[in-house]
Design an enzyme around this catalytic site. Sequence first.
Site, PDB file in Angstrom:
ATOM      1  N   ASP A 210       0.855  -1.195   0.000  1.00 14.79           N
ATOM      2  CA  ASP A 210       0.000   0.000   0.000  1.00 14.79           C
ATOM      3  C   ASP A 210       0.884   1.236   0.000  1.00 14.79           C
ATOM      4  OD1 ASP A 210       0.884  -0.682   2.518  1.00 14.79           O
ATOM      5  OD2 ASP A 210      -1.061  -0.547   3.487  1.00 14.79           O
TER       6      ASP A 210
ATOM      7  N   GLU B  68      -5.348   3.494   4.153  1.00 15.79           N
ATOM      8  CA  GLU B  68      -5.703   4.184   5.397  1.00 15.79           C
ATOM      9  C   GLU B  68      -7.197   4.498   5.479  1.00 15.79           C
ATOM     10  OE1 GLU B  68      -3.948   4.403   7.892  1.00 15.79           O
ATOM     11  OE2 GLU B  68      -1.846   4.317   7.266  1.00 15.79           O
TER      12      GLU B  68
HETATM   13 ZN    ZN Z   1      -1.928   3.262   9.148  1.00 16.25          ZN
HETATM   14 ZN    ZN Z   2      -0.420   1.085   7.506  1.00 15.67          ZN
END
Ligand code: ZN
Ligand code: ZN
Length: 439
Positions: free
Chosen positions: A97, A168
């Site tokens: 990510d 997130e």
């Molecule tokens: Zn985070």
């Molecule tokens: Zn993270």
Amino acid sequence: MHKFLAALLGAILVYSFPVNASELSDSVNADYEEYLAGLFDHFHRNPELSLVEFKTAERMAAELRDAGFDVTEGVGGTGVVAMMENGSGPLVMMRADMDGLPVEEKSGLPNASRAKQIDPITGNEVFVMHACGHDVHITSLVGTARQMAARKDEWSGTLMLIVQPAEERVIGARNMRDDNIWERFGTPDYALAFHVGAGAPAGKIDAPEGASYAGADTVDIIVHGVGAHGASPHRGKDPIVIGSQIVVALQTLVSRELPPRSAGVVTVGSFHSGTKHNIISDRAHLQLTVRNTNEETRKILLDGIERIAVNIGRAAGLPEDKLPEVTVSQESVPPTVNDANLARRLKIAWSEAMGEDALYEEPPSGMGAEDFPLFTADPHITSVYWGIGGTPQEDLDAEEAGGPMVASHHSPLFKISPEPSVKAGVESTVVALLELMGD
Ligand SMILES: [Zn+2]
Ligand SMILES: [Zn+2]
């Protein structure tokens, strides 16, 4: 050593050993010095917020293309999918990510971020920081891509590298699935990912044989009251009193209804009602986060919330058509559950390749959630999500001895030691991939 020579030497050594441990370490170390350290520095200084990771995605696409991968950009927003086909064998996915957070970095590091961006949620300009360590993930993914490309004669199958946006906000994985990632690129036989962690010793690997992250549900409760003058409560139905009783009763779900060895959390994070001292409101709004580590726990908690809210409404004398309304958001995340057999298999591979002391074990204490299982839960894909420590052991020891606290994730003081983390990130990923796709 020249990379080509290193690869050639690696190939020769590999002839007798499936994964030559010290050759791999040396190669990863050399690539860190020559290339990945600078790349990490770039990502650390230039974080971007969830869903607007445009420059990060562009750079990642360029890096993965340079490494020899077939790269598709714009998958589910800013997502990037990089494929390398290398003969017959399993399709293995590795995900990193890439988003940062709206936090002003106060780590004091020379490469601390001063980046600012318009926050797509509020429209305000905010400081942005890699305050969760996703810069370690993407830098490691590039290191992995370079290693796997240089070692094509050591594995066969198809490697899929995923650069995911908006973890997130727990929507990036869903966005990529909604963009038909499996239909377009193939459904993986195995899925892998890791997260760097400030609470664990730098460079150490932790792979639980069960849930590594919790499942999370977002729940709203609307309590309908009957508005009245604050001096005439008997003329109304006070949603603040009813809502308060709901909040207190919800505490019994974990303490009295869950089996004591099952983990769960019910947190009422927000409670809004009323406008003025002397008005009984006609509405209260409660916002909850609910965490679990398996489907049975999830059902007990969600069913219990509904039952408690509705029946406290009844007990307060609300009419049947004005009982509290409980809504469970569609945006729920299942728990991240490692396949126990694969976790054991990888732990053996890691300790053989990286040494017995490369592994680290600590039972998870929090109930943080991840959106990685949106890739693996439905359809089920055998997966392992491991942790890599990011804090020097001496800092952890100092905290243990009553010294300064190690800053947690999402803190302005958060800092990760990039060198041991990225090196372990690359090495552990390459070892895992070779374990699954090695000849
Ligand atoms: Zn985070
Ligand atoms: Zn993270």
